[in-house]
Design an enzyme around this catalytic site. Structure first.
Site, PDB file in Angstrom:
ATOM      1  N   LEU A 191      15.077 -43.248 -43.885  1.00  0.00           N
ATOM      2  CA  LEU A 191      16.097 -42.478 -44.607  1.00  0.00           C
ATOM      3  C   LEU A 191      16.476 -41.196 -43.881  1.00  0.00           C
ATOM      4  O   LEU A 191      15.656 -40.570 -43.213  1.00  0.00           O
ATOM      5  CB  LEU A 191      15.567 -42.136 -46.012  1.00  0.00           C
ATOM      6  CG  LEU A 191      15.168 -43.357 -46.856  1.00  0.00           C
ATOM      7  CD1 LEU A 191      14.651 -42.895 -48.218  1.00  0.00           C
ATOM      8  CD2 LEU A 191      16.324 -44.331 -47.020  1.00  0.00           C
ATOM      9  N   HIS A 212      21.494 -41.010 -46.692  1.00  0.00           N
ATOM     10  CA  HIS A 212      20.904 -41.730 -47.823  1.00  0.00           C
ATOM     11  C   HIS A 212      20.610 -40.765 -48.983  1.00  0.00           C
ATOM     12  O   HIS A 212      20.827 -41.103 -50.149  1.00  0.00           O
ATOM     13  CB  HIS A 212      19.572 -42.368 -47.413  1.00  0.00           C
ATOM     14  CG  HIS A 212      19.684 -43.450 -46.392  1.00  0.00           C
ATOM     15  ND1 HIS A 212      19.165 -43.337 -45.130  1.00  0.00           N
ATOM     16  CD2 HIS A 212      20.253 -44.684 -46.454  1.00  0.00           C
ATOM     17  CE1 HIS A 212      19.386 -44.450 -44.455  1.00  0.00           C
ATOM     18  NE2 HIS A 212      20.065 -45.284 -45.228  1.00  0.00           N
ATOM     19  N   ASP A 220      29.523 -47.372 -43.234  1.00  0.00           N
ATOM     20  CA  ASP A 220      29.659 -48.833 -43.191  1.00  0.00           C
ATOM     21  C   ASP A 220      30.926 -49.211 -43.968  1.00  0.00           C
ATOM     22  O   ASP A 220      30.869 -49.827 -45.023  1.00  0.00           O
ATOM     23  CB  ASP A 220      28.414 -49.481 -43.796  1.00  0.00           C
ATOM     24  CG  ASP A 220      27.175 -49.155 -42.982  1.00  0.00           C
ATOM     25  OD1 ASP A 220      27.131 -49.507 -41.802  1.00  0.00           O
ATOM     26  OD2 ASP A 220      26.263 -48.502 -43.531  1.00  0.00           O
ATOM     27  N   GLN A 273      31.425 -52.826 -44.714  1.00  0.00           N
ATOM     28  CA  GLN A 273      30.440 -53.290 -45.703  1.00  0.00           C
ATOM     29  C   GLN A 273      30.880 -52.917 -47.120  1.00  0.00           C
ATOM     30  O   GLN A 273      30.760 -53.716 -48.051  1.00  0.00           O
ATOM     31  CB  GLN A 273      29.073 -52.668 -45.392  1.00  0.00           C
ATOM     32  CG  GLN A 273      28.040 -52.916 -46.478  1.00  0.00           C
ATOM     33  CD  GLN A 273      26.653 -52.478 -46.064  1.00  0.00           C
ATOM     34  OE1 GLN A 273      25.980 -53.203 -45.348  1.00  0.00           O
ATOM     35  NE2 GLN A 273      26.197 -51.314 -46.509  1.00  0.00           N
ATOM     36  N   ILE A 326      27.790 -38.629 -43.430  1.00  0.00           N
ATOM     37  CA  ILE A 326      27.174 -37.337 -43.102  1.00  0.00           C
ATOM     38  C   ILE A 326      26.914 -37.325 -41.597  1.00  0.00           C
ATOM     39  O   ILE A 326      26.436 -38.324 -41.041  1.00  0.00           O
ATOM     40  CB  ILE A 326      25.836 -37.155 -43.860  1.00  0.00           C
ATOM     41  CG1 ILE A 326      26.051 -37.294 -45.364  1.00  0.00           C
ATOM     42  CG2 ILE A 326      25.193 -35.814 -43.532  1.00  0.00           C
ATOM     43  CD1 ILE A 326      26.746 -36.137 -46.018  1.00  0.00           C
TER      44      ILE A 326
HETATM   45  O1  PAF Z   1      23.617 -50.559 -45.572  1.00  0.00           O
HETATM   46  C1  PAF Z   1      22.468 -51.022 -45.588  1.00  0.00           C
HETATM   47  O2  PAF Z   1      21.482 -50.301 -45.387  1.00  0.00           O
HETATM   48  C2  PAF Z   1      22.256 -52.482 -45.895  1.00  0.00           C
HETATM   49  O3  PAF Z   1      23.261 -53.262 -45.328  1.00  0.00           O
HETATM   50  C3  PAF Z   1      22.111 -52.784 -47.401  1.00  0.00           C
HETATM   51  C4  PAF Z   1      23.389 -52.466 -48.159  1.00  0.00           C
HETATM   52  C5  PAF Z   1      20.954 -51.971 -47.967  1.00  0.00           C
HETATM   53  C6  PAF Z   1      21.815 -54.269 -47.610  1.00  0.00           C
HETATM   54  O4  PAF Z   1      20.625 -54.643 -46.974  1.00  0.00           O
END
Ligand code: PAF
Length: 282
Positions: free
Chosen positions: A33, A37, A150, A153, A176
């Site tokens: 982290l 995060h 991401d 994502q 960040i």
């Molecule tokens: O972004 C991440 O850390 C990963 O792709 C996730 C969303 C935790 C899925 O494993």
């Protein structure tokens, strides 16, 4: 902060919270982290009563076995950061717990994943969608928090939520950055000093490209200039640079009035693959 290791424990914990009328925020992570995060945890804390973070290095989203093996794992240090940031429960399952049987279901996000990360990491978004769906089913959060670093994502997860009618809200938080502009990433820990020194170039290239987009320089020229700058740095091996529509993620040939543009890149520095993006609202 409660530590939960089984799916049954996570289900029981969040079900009890729901029945007590608590709002549940979910922060899925793969650990190692950093401040990015912790920002997600703090945002969840500000909006929800229960903040459930998850740490699981998800094998199904890695298309490269070495990348999976080398992914940083520091569970004790992670746990020590989470409680002060406002996390109330941490779910840290084993691979067997998340995948009692190998999954056979396959997700296909169409055009959204035919580009950039999806094109360069075959199967990646299938693995992300699989594990995120499992976490959504188990924890039944009211909100789930993801980082905009991401960008693709987040777009894929929004599509997943829409297509499967998950009853939750996706919250995307800004990237960040370190003081020198490098986007925070768990993989930054693997950069050696020379690669770390070269890494701010990624954001510099994106910032220069963003300025060009604002000036109306055509997308093909923006792409070419960014690729040329990256190629000039011997420690950086560019994988892709894309100038895309921020919502559909499709590469642009021209700018459409009123539509935001996302500039994305992936590059390797000393064996470490990094991604970054910036969004330009024109
Ligand atoms: O972004 C991440 O850390 C990963 O792709 C996730 C969303 C935790 C899925 O494993």
């Amino acid at each position: 902060m409660q530590i939960l290791t089984t799916a049954a424990e996570l289900q029981a914990y969040t079900e009890q919270a729901r029945q007590a009328g608590q709002r549940i925020g979910l922060v899925p992570t793969m650990g190692a982290l950093h401040a990015g995060h912790l920002q997600l945890v703090q945002a969840a804390r500000a909006e929800c009563n229960e903040v459930v973070a998850t740490i699981f290095v998800n094998p199904t989203q890695f298309n490269n076995a070495e990348d999976f093996r080398l992914y940083p794992r520091v569970p004790e240090a992670d746990a020590a950061l989470l409680a002060p940031a406002g996390c109330t429960a941490l779910f840290v399952p084993s691979v067997e717990e998340m995948y009692p049987r190998p999954p056979v279901l396959r997700f296909d996000f169409g055009d959204l994943e035919r580009v950039m990360e999806g094109a360069h990491r075959p199967g990646h978004f299938n693995g992300v969608a699989t594990v995120v769906s499992k976490l959504f089913h188990l924890a039944r959060p009211h909100r789930a928090y993801f980082g905009q670093k991401d960008w693709q994502q987040v777009a894929v997860i929004r599509q997943l939520v829409a297509d499967l009618s998950f009853d939750l809200e996706i919250v995307a938080c800004p990237t960040i950055r370190e003081a020198d502009g490098l986007a925070m990433s768990s993989r930054n820990r693997r950069l050696d000093p020379a690669a770390r020194a070269a890494a701010p170039l990624l954001h510099q290239v994106l910032a220069a490209a963003a300025a060009q987009v604002r000036q109306g320089v055509p997308p093909a020229q923006v792409r070419a200039a960014a690729e040329a700058t990256l190629a000039h740095e011997p420690l950086v091996t560019p994988e892709y640079v894309e100038v895309a529509d921020a919502q559909t993620l499709q590469p642009l040939e021209n700018y459409a009035p009123g539509r935001a543009v996302v500039l994305c890149l992936a590059a390797h520095l000393g064996g470490v693959r990094l991604i970054d993006n910036v969004v330009v609202v024109r």
